[in-house]
Design an enzyme around this catalytic site. Structure first.
Site, short mmCIF file in Angstrom:
data_model
loop_
_atom_site.label_atom_id
_atom_site.label_comp_id
_atom_site.label_asym_id
_atom_site.label_seq_id
_atom_site.Cartn_x
_atom_site.Cartn_y
_atom_site.Cartn_z
N GLU A 135 0.96 -1.14 0.22
CA GLU A 135 0.01 -0.29 -0.13
C GLU A 135 0.98 1.15 -0.06
O GLU A 135 2.33 1.43 0.90
CB GLU A 135 -0.86 -0.26 1.27
CG GLU A 135 -1.30 1.29 1.11
CD GLU A 135 -2.12 1.65 2.59
OE1 GLU A 135 -1.11 0.79 3.74
OE2 GLU A 135 -3.41 1.82 3.32
N ASN A 154 -6.95 6.87 -1.46
CA ASN A 154 -5.83 5.81 -0.81
C ASN A 154 -5.44 4.08 -2.68
O ASN A 154 -6.81 3.46 -1.57
CB ASN A 154 -6.04 5.06 -0.07
CG ASN A 154 -4.50 3.93 1.31
OD1 ASN A 154 -3.85 3.77 -0.55
ND2 ASN A 154 -4.06 4.61 2.08
N LYS A 172 -9.81 2.38 -1.69
CA LYS A 172 -9.71 2.17 -0.08
C LYS A 172 -10.41 2.46 0.49
O LYS A 172 -11.09 3.49 0.66
CB LYS A 172 -8.71 2.81 0.40
CG LYS A 172 -8.27 1.83 2.08
CD LYS A 172 -7.14 1.83 2.50
CE LYS A 172 -6.82 1.63 3.94
NZ LYS A 172 -5.38 1.87 4.46
N CYS A 207 -5.10 -2.86 3.34
CA CYS A 207 -4.30 -2.43 4.68
C CYS A 207 -5.68 -2.70 4.87
O CYS A 207 -5.92 -4.10 5.88
CB CYS A 207 -3.90 -0.60 4.68
SG CYS A 207 -2.83 -0.80 6.81
#
Ligand code: ING
Length: 305
Positions: free
Chosen positions: A46, A107, A124, A169
């Site tokens: 990431e 993200n 994300k 994540c």
């Protein structure tokens, strides 16, 4: 047998003053190493192009904040990574901070196939941390300030002779992440992460970071009959110790390969995508046990009790 040799390309720390050029040089070294080991796919972490900048409150320096985002992918600094992948005939997953032409900040991760074509993009969904500056923390975790939640949920893409899903994540801690992609027949889910060892809201979790990291990805893999590849940016980055332990997990939930350092390290495994059937066609046969009406029955709020 549909076997995909995967390289989990873990990164060690990236410092505040590390240039994109220096980072892309490191990514290309790992990509060439993956190619030398006949990998078809290399998975980066990431936010793999920069230091984990949400650890700072940067509103007083908007120029520095903007410097961490990519406005194009590939862009001037990353084109040579795409060129190298195409030349080597290897695909990759790359996490980075995205600034769209409309000014939206995400993200993001992209999936690029062995021909160098951009196959998929994911933004994300689960943004951890906080929105406002909390100066009492030893370091910030301002993903909720610097990114917008991805509007598209979780998708899968046909690539590498299989069905590939992407997450980032904190997504890996939520069971829905894996299930939503498994309901789209995902056979391999790629997840880059930056995970500080210290969790300010509840430091009692600190000694459990490694356990929780493995727990959620092994469970996600097993309960959905899918491969899971978790790739860290780890080590001590600008004073913050972050979990490494990148891992490749089979549909059985077994860890088949794991990083042993907190630096740039390639972890390789042969992933038999047909292994997924051992679980998708038996224990976790969604057609049999997760028909929509069953799902509705199970998840309906129990108002009549
Ligand atoms: N990082 C962390 C993660 O979910 C975190 C946030 C850290 C949660 C420590 C719990 C404990 O792995 C990101 N970037 O989501």
């Amino acid at each position: 047998m549909r076997s995909l040799r995967v390289g989990a390309a873990q990164l060690g720390p990236i410092m505040r003053d590390t240039t994109r050029r220096e980072v892309v040089d490191r990514l290309i070294v790992l990509m060439r190493e993956a190619n030398a080991e006949d990998c078809g796919l290399v998975v980066f972490p990431e936010l793999a192009l920069t230091t984990f900048f949400p650890r700072w409150y940067l509103d007083d320096d908007p120029q520095e904040l903007d410097s961490y985002y990519e406005t194009q992918m590939p862009g001037p600094e990353t084109q040579r990574l795409f060129d190298e992948a195409k030349a080597l005939g290897i695909g990759f997953y790359l996490g980075y901070a995205e600034l769209t032409p409309e000014g939206e900040r995400y993200n993001t991760s992209v999936l690029v196939d062995e021909s160098g074509s951009l196959v998929g993009k994911y933004r994300k969904v689960h943004l951890p941390g906080h929105e406002e500056h909390e100066p009492e923390r030893p370091f910030q975790h301002l993903e909720r300030r610097y990114f917008k939640e991805g509007p598209d949920g979780f998708g899968v893409w046909e690539a590498f002779d299989g069905i590939i899903g992407m997450a980032l994540c904190n997504d890996r801690r939520w069971p829905e992440t894996y299930r939503v992609m498994a309901l789209q027949n995902a056979e391999m889910i790629l997840i880059g992460y930056n995970t500080p060892m210290h969790y300010a809201p509840d430091p009692s979790q600190n000694p459990l970071q490694s356990f929780h990291n493995q727990l959620v990805m092994q469970a996600g893999a097993y309960q959905n009959g899918t491969w899971v590849v978790g790739v860290a940016k780890g080590g001590i980055e600008e004073g913050v110790d972050s979990l490494a332990e990148s891992v490749i997990i089979a549909p059985s939930g077994q860890i088949v390969a794991q990083a042993t350092t907190t630096d740039d390290e390639l972890v390789v495994a042969d992933c038999d995508l047909d292994w997924c059937k051992h679980y998708k066609n038996t224990l976790f046969d969604f057609d049999r046990y997760r028909r929509p009406e069953m799902y509705e029955l199970i998840t309906r709020p129990k108002t009549d009790q």
